[in-house]
Design an enzyme around this catalytic site. Structure first.
Site, short mmCIF file in Angstrom:
data_model
loop_
_atom_site.label_atom_id
_atom_site.label_comp_id
_atom_site.label_asym_id
_atom_site.label_seq_id
_atom_site.Cartn_x
_atom_site.Cartn_y
_atom_site.Cartn_z
N GLU A 158 1.27 1.09 11.00
CA GLU A 158 0.14 1.67 10.26
C GLU A 158 -0.07 0.94 8.93
O GLU A 158 -1.20 0.71 8.49
CB GLU A 158 0.39 3.16 9.96
CG GLU A 158 0.62 4.02 11.19
CD GLU A 158 2.08 4.08 11.63
OE1 GLU A 158 2.77 3.04 11.55
OE2 GLU A 158 2.52 5.16 12.05
N CYS A 212 4.63 6.99 6.82
CA CYS A 212 3.30 6.50 7.18
C CYS A 212 2.26 7.62 7.12
O CYS A 212 1.10 7.39 6.78
CB CYS A 212 3.30 5.90 8.57
SG CYS A 212 4.21 4.36 8.65
C1 AOF Z 1 5.88 4.57 12.51
N1 AOF Z 1 5.36 3.33 12.69
O1 AOF Z 1 5.57 1.19 13.27
C2 AOF Z 1 7.45 2.55 13.51
C3 AOF Z 1 7.96 3.87 13.37
O2 AOF Z 1 13.94 2.67 8.97
P1 AOF Z 1 12.45 2.75 9.09
O3 AOF Z 1 11.78 3.17 7.82
O4 AOF Z 1 11.83 1.48 9.65
O5 AOF Z 1 12.12 3.93 10.13
C4 AOF Z 1 12.46 3.80 11.47
C5 AOF Z 1 11.97 5.01 12.23
O6 AOF Z 1 10.55 5.14 12.06
C6 AOF Z 1 12.18 4.90 13.73
O7 AOF Z 1 13.40 5.48 14.14
C7 AOF Z 1 11.00 5.69 14.27
O8 AOF Z 1 11.26 7.08 14.23
C8 AOF Z 1 9.92 5.37 13.27
N2 AOF Z 1 9.23 4.14 13.69
N3 AOF Z 1 7.15 4.83 12.88
O9 AOF Z 1 5.21 5.44 11.99
C9 AOF Z 1 6.08 2.30 13.16
N4 AOF Z 1 8.22 1.52 13.95
ZN ZN Z 2 6.11 4.86 9.69
#
Ligand code: AOF
Ligand code: ZN
Length: 342
Positions: free
Chosen positions: A54, A89
């Site tokens: 996002e 996000c």
């Molecule tokens: C989203 N958009 O593109 C992804 C998400 O350690 P962080 O901050 O990168 O968080 C990882 C977690 O975020 C992952 O386990 C999943 O729950 C979520 N991934 N969420 O809104 C994204 N890759």
């Molecule tokens: Zn996110």
């Protein structure tokens, strides 16, 4: 195909561009679409620890493209609500919704991560943004089958893989003290094995295989990272100058775990979302008995007869392979049946 599905498909295509580099995070894609149907921003999660889809998508938008317009944000996974390596996000979307005209968010599926699990959608709705969840849900979950497995079952997604001769052996007799196993794969199927390695966070073997074959377990014939090498070695038999301990990749040795249940639980605790089991036969048979596995990839060389050696796991293969590659037959099994995998 509905309009929502059309844009969700684009999100899935974008998400896949993050393959091999985001694990153990999910692959996620996002697009911002104007009321007239024009996509004015695109993004995907590119690497572990980096900005989420996002963030990349909204960064891609030029302010002039959405002036006075209503827009819809499509994302293949529910926007996150937690502070991880990056800020939530859902908060970002709310804070920029006025400026970018975001009236509606369409999410492919909800995020099973207990830190999110519906809270991202709640934040958006509480801010007056309309949310539709579950568009192309199956495809969105399928794309991240490994991530979902770890989040929901607290263990990695397990793929079993072996190659066997026409007469059912994974290795010939090593009467002359040969150091290497007999070659069953060909150049093309070898490449597919390396693709499978790149798709998995970890690759695992038993100590017998480490001692007999001394493999490196690297991904040299496909792009992506070398998986973490996991060695099951209850008796501490494998010397540290063996190839599995080479510097090119990380190695984890499980000394304590007594059975497969304990081993997968430990890998889950370590945050490993997927593991490719490459042998040997004793370990594969044990895992098949426990039923704790998700996918099976079997390669058969139909022209090779070894006449003895190490028997392949006793699995009856269907009459039709899913593919014939370089003359070898490939079989894939999942969800209790053989067939083509995505
Ligand atoms: C989203 N958009 O593109 C992804 C998400 O350690 P962080 O901050 O990168 O968080 C990882 C977690 O975020 C992952 O386990 C999943 O729950 C979520 N991934 N969420 O809104 C994204 N890759
Ligand atoms: Zn996110």
């Amino acid at each position: 195909m509905t309009t929502d599905e059309k844009y969700m498909r684009r999100c899935l295509d974008l998400a896949r561009l993050g393959a091999y580099y985001v694990a153990p995070n999910p692959m996620v894609g996002a697009v911002l679409v104007r009321a007239d149907g024009l996509i004015i921003g695109e993004g995907f999660h590119q690497h572990y620890g980096g900005p989420h889809a996002e963030v990349e998508c909204l960064r891609d938008v030029e302010a002039s493209a959405c002036a006075g317009q209503n827009t819809t944000l499509y994302v293949s996974l529910e926007p996150c609500s937690h502070w991880g390596k990056t800020p939530p996000c859902a908060d970002l979307i709310v804070s920029r919704s006025r400026e970018l005209g975001i009236r509606r968010v369409v999410a492919g599926c909800t995020d099973p991560n207990p830190q999110v699990a519906g809270r991202g959608i709640e934040i958006l709705r509480a801010a007056g943004i309309e949310v539709t969840a579950g568009v192309l849900e199956q495809e969105c979950r399928e794309l991240n089958k490994r991530f979902f497995c770890l989040q929901e079952k607290k263990r990695p997604y397990v793929t079993l893989k072996w190659a066997q001769s026409a007469d059912g052996y994974i290795d010939g007799p090593r009467t002359n003290g040969e150091k290497k196993p007999v070659v069953i794969s060909n150049d093309l199927t070898k490449q597919l094995v390396h693709k499978l390695r790149a798709e998995n966070m970890a690759i695992l073997i038993g100590s017998g295989t480490a001692l007999m074959d001394n493999p490196r377990l690297m991904t040299t014939h496909w792009s992506g990272r070398n998986p973490i090498r996991v060695l099951l070695d209850r008796r501490g038999r494998v010397p540290h100058d063996y190839n599995i301990f080479s510097k090119e990749a990380q190695t984890i040795v499980l000394y304590e775990e007594q059975n497969w249940q304990e081993a997968v639980a430990r890998l889950g605790e370590t945050g490993i979302h997927s593991v490719l089991v490459e042998g040997g036969a004793t370990l594969l048979n044990h895992i098949l008995q426990t039923g704790i596995w998700d996918e099976m990839h079997v390669e058969v060389n139909p022209h090779q007869k070894l006449g003895g050696g190490t028997s392949a796991p006793a699995v009856s293969l269907p009459p039709e392979p899913v593919a014939v590659v370089g003359g070898n037959l490939l079989y894939e099994r999942r969800n209790g049946r053989f067939g083509g995998l995505v």
